[in-house]
Design an enzyme around this catalytic site. Structure first.
Site, PDB file in Angstrom:
ATOM      1  N   ARG A  81      40.078  35.402 -17.394  1.00  0.00           N
ATOM      2  CA  ARG A  81      41.182  34.681 -16.771  1.00  0.00           C
ATOM      3  C   ARG A  81      42.497  35.371 -17.142  1.00  0.00           C
ATOM      4  NH1 ARG A  81      42.068  30.670 -19.337  1.00  0.00           N
ATOM      5  NH2 ARG A  81      40.286  30.484 -20.731  1.00  0.00           N
ATOM      6  N   GLY A 222      36.802  32.828 -13.190  1.00  0.00           N
ATOM      7  CA  GLY A 222      37.798  31.758 -13.165  1.00  0.00           C
ATOM      8  C   GLY A 222      38.975  32.011 -12.243  1.00  0.00           C
ATOM      9  N   SER A 271      37.612  27.437 -24.933  1.00  0.00           N
ATOM     10  CA  SER A 271      36.563  28.378 -24.525  1.00  0.00           C
ATOM     11  C   SER A 271      36.001  29.123 -25.733  1.00  0.00           C
ATOM     12  CB  SER A 271      37.126  29.388 -23.525  1.00  0.00           C
ATOM     13  OG  SER A 271      37.500  28.725 -22.346  1.00  0.00           O
ATOM     14  N   CYS A 273      34.020  28.125 -28.151  1.00  0.00           N
ATOM     15  CA  CYS A 273      33.951  27.396 -29.423  1.00  0.00           C
ATOM     16  C   CYS A 273      32.679  26.557 -29.526  1.00  0.00           C
ATOM     17  CB  CYS A 273      35.173  26.489 -29.596  1.00  0.00           C
ATOM     18  SG  CYS A 273      36.673  27.364 -30.045  1.00  0.00           S
ATOM     19  N   GLY A 274      31.669  26.907 -28.753  1.00  0.00           N
ATOM     20  CA  GLY A 274      30.391  26.220 -28.903  1.00  0.00           C
ATOM     21  C   GLY A 274      30.180  25.041 -27.984  1.00  0.00           C
ATOM     22  N   LYS A 275      30.938  24.983 -26.889  1.00  0.00           N
ATOM     23  CA  LYS A 275      30.799  23.857 -25.954  1.00  0.00           C
ATOM     24  C   LYS A 275      29.408  23.828 -25.319  1.00  0.00           C
ATOM     25  CE  LYS A 275      33.874  23.567 -22.514  1.00  0.00           C
ATOM     26  NZ  LYS A 275      34.368  24.886 -22.779  1.00  0.00           N
ATOM     27  N   THR A 276      28.977  24.966 -24.789  1.00  0.00           N
ATOM     28  CA  THR A 276      27.660  25.016 -24.138  1.00  0.00           C
ATOM     29  C   THR A 276      26.547  24.774 -25.152  1.00  0.00           C
ATOM     30  OG1 THR A 276      28.525  26.511 -22.452  1.00  0.00           O
ATOM     31  CG2 THR A 276      26.147  26.439 -22.685  1.00  0.00           C
ATOM     32  N   ARG A 389      29.278  37.071 -18.756  1.00  0.00           N
ATOM     33  CA  ARG A 389      28.859  35.739 -18.303  1.00  0.00           C
ATOM     34  C   ARG A 389      27.473  35.727 -17.673  1.00  0.00           C
ATOM     35  NH1 ARG A 389      32.635  31.416 -19.310  1.00  0.00           N
ATOM     36  NH2 ARG A 389      34.495  32.516 -20.052  1.00  0.00           N
ATOM     37  N   ASN A 518      24.442  19.982 -36.121  1.00  0.00           N
ATOM     38  CA  ASN A 518      25.591  19.156 -35.723  1.00  0.00           C
ATOM     39  C   ASN A 518      25.151  17.766 -35.280  1.00  0.00           C
ATOM     40  OD1 ASN A 518      27.323  21.250 -36.310  1.00  0.00           O
ATOM     41  ND2 ASN A 518      27.366  22.041 -34.225  1.00  0.00           N
TER      42      ASN A 518
END
Length: 609
Positions: A81, A222, A271, A273-276, A389, A518
């Site tokens: 992006r 993006g 982005s 930081c472990g979201k997925t 990606r 987690n």
């Protein structure tokens, strides 16, 4: 060419006068060789992929390793992006606010109209109707992207509900967001194309009042898949502000207790930081299970029962490849392994498979993301781009919750805010109430990642992980969050938590193992929702002790857990001027409620010995 002589304009599968007029206007401006209407069919997808292979944009991967999957290598200048070229062109500059680039909309339209003039010459203008969120939603959010990139058409089929069904929803007179995209690489007669056409001049522009997106010069995710961040966050956040809902950069996770009770958790992380990874969590605590509703974006509205319900507006995953592996995220790997994936800027193995840093097994030889030979222990550069990606259908996810596509959404019990912080921020903190939770989200900070331009490793404020995605003034956005809380009974609102999986000890080690472990932290959050767990009141909120967490069967040093949970008053006092500086940047629109929370935090820290 005039509109009358451009093939495809007169055979449109719609009677929508506004849509037809817009397509005609854009075709006359951009001068494509022809206009084509994307129907979203399997046959069209396969035809376009074959064409992209022929053009050199796609490389077909080994079907035994990656079924029906392709690799695209972008131009090295078009890999992420471009925040410096992303604009919110509201009518008034104050409405874009200090976090966004702004230009007078009339001036921007003039500049970009000149850029679009003739920009699709030698190419096909694709009309791509799409829907964000379930097609059968009460208020489906529809859009049409006009693009000269087949890569975009193929990716939009994976990422959105795209094609004939969306066009049918738009009908003869329905509202839709206009999304215009050109790679800005016209071809003169006889001129050879390049595998990844793009332009050095780039603009990604949003007109919030008229709900329009204009993008030029970039073919990258993006910037080019305009249903993603451009619509689902920047334009949708402006819509949500006007209509009384929330469009957020959040995953949606379904956590199921041993008693078979489901809790839906929305979590905002910047982005990379472990979201997925969290969205596809595999809990390590016996009896607990998790399912995935979404990994990147949540649209939240109040239901008839007064609770906040979330839907995932997307149809696929557009995940960061490096670091994804069978250990860190087996469910993402299984989703990818099912096939039908487009990889961008990863490395290719000699047997036609893909590879990236963090993936199990290091091949001796690869073709890297720039198309060059890469030799193990000899080549010093990374084989895959840090922001490479995978684009893959959500339906292939083995942990997909059956209700992920429910037009009503799922009721949210907890909202997590989290970033990547080496110090200061404990493993988990519970906000005292909704407004305090908004303050926590408003002050969220994270170390810079490769998903955007900028220096990697420096901490930047990223409110609600929305800094690059806000479609309007950040101060108005904070006030909107506070107002949302006032629309509901506090007991019906989700509890808000602040998490940090990335805290390190003095020796630089991670203090908490993260990933599936987690789930132990989330279990405490769920038990707080059920009023079953204890926590310690601290100046920053309610924090568990190590004894409050379920650590059974976990091989971890007790002192590390204590340190991960420690609230170091001196570090928090050092954080205050940084928050002060951030709020000064937000400026005059900073809500009184946020100032009150900040004053209260300063007082509580001052009272600590």
């Amino acid at each position: 060419m005039t509109a009358a002589t451009i093939p495809g304009l007169d055979s449109a599968p719609t009677k929508h006068e506004g849509l037809l007029a817009w397509v005609r206007e854009v075709a006359e401006l951009t001068q494509p060789d022809r206009v084509a209407w994307a129907d979203g069919s399997e046959e069209e997808y396969e035809r376009l992929c074959a064409h992209l292979v022929e053009a050199g944009t796609f490389q077909k991967l080994n079907p035994d390793k990656q079924p029906n999957s392709y690799l695209a290598l972008s131009d090295p200048s078009d890999v992420a992006r471009v925040e410096s070229r992303t604009y919110i062109c509201s009518e008034r500059e104050i409405d874009a606010g200090p976090t966004n680039n702004w230009m007078d909309p009339a001036e921007m339209r003039g500049i970009m109209t000149d850029l679009y003039r003739g920009s699709m010459r030698g190419r096909t203008l694709w009309v791509v109707p799409f829907c964000m969120g379930p097609l059968n939603a009460e208020d489906p959010k529809l859009g049409v992207e006009l693009t000269d990139s087949e890569y975009v058409v193929v990716s939009m089929r994976t990422m959105t509900r795209m094609g004939a069904a969306a066009l049918e929803k738009i009908g003869d007179d329905g509202f839709f967001v206009k999304a215009l995209h050109s790679i800005g690489a016209p071809l003169e007669p006889g001129q050879a194309d390049v595998p990844w056409p793009c332009n050095d001049t780039k603009y990604i522009t949003h007109f919030p009042e008229t709900r329009e997106i204009w993008s030029y010069g970039s073919g990258y995710g993006g910037n080019a898949l305009l249903g993603k961040k451009c619509y689902s966050l920047r334009i949708a956040s402006a819509m949500a502000h006007d209509e009384g809902w929330l469009a957020e950069h959040m995953l949606i996770l379904k956590l199921i207790s041993p008693e078979n009770k489901a809790y839906y958790i929305a979590a905002a992380f910047p982005s990379a930081c472990g979201k997925t990874n969290l969205a596809m969590l595999q809990p390590t605590i016996p009896g607990w299970r998790a399912e995935t509703v979404g990994d990147d974006i949540a649209w939240m509205r109040f239901g008839k029962d007064g609770r906040l319900y979330a839907t995932n507006p997307e149809f696929g995953f557009f995940g960061v490849a490096p670091g994804t592996n069978w250990d860190s995220n087996p469910n993402a790997m299984k989703t990818i392994a099912a096939g039908n994936t487009v990889f961008t800027n990863v490395a290719k193995t000699d047997d036609g498979d893909v590879w990236w840093e963090g993936l199990e097994g290091e091949p001796d030889h690869l073709i890297d993301w720039k198309g060059n030979d890469w030799v193990l222990r000899e080549t010093e550069t990374k084989a895959a781009h840090p922001n490479s990606r995978y684009c893959t259908p959500i339906s292939q996810c083995p942990t997909l919750a059956p209700e992920w596509d429910d037009p009503q959404g799922v009721p949210i019990s907890a909202i997590l805010f989290g970033g990547r912080r080496k110090t200061t921020v404990p493993l988990i903190t519970e906000a005292r109430d909704w407004q305090h939770g908004v303050f926590i989200g408003a002050t969220l900070g994270s170390e810079q990642t490769a998903a955007a331009e900028g220096k990697v490793g420096t901490v930047r404020r990223d409110p609600m992980a929305m800094l690059p995605f806000l479609g309007y003034n950040v101060g108005d956005y904070f006030q909107h969050w506070i107002n949302i809380g006032k629309q509901a009974d506090e007991s019906q609102l989700p509890k808000v938590f602040f998490v940090n999986w990335f805290r390190r000890g003095d020796d630089g080690r991670f203090l908490w193992p993260g990933f599936g472990e987690n789930s132990r932290v989330l279990k405490w959050a769920v038990e707080r929702i059920e009023h079953k767990a204890d926590g310690k009141s601290t100046p920053i909120g309610i924090v568990p002790t190590a004894a409050d967490l379920d650590l059974s069967g976990l091989d971890v040093n007790a002192a590390d857990v204590d340190e991960a949970l420690d609230v170091k008053v001196d570090e928090w006092r050092a954080e205050l001027p940084l928050i002060e500086e951030w709020f000064e940047f937000v400026g005059e629109k900073l809500p009184t409620g946020i100032k009150d929370e900040f004053d209260a935090l300063k007082t509580r820290l001052a009272e600590e010995s």
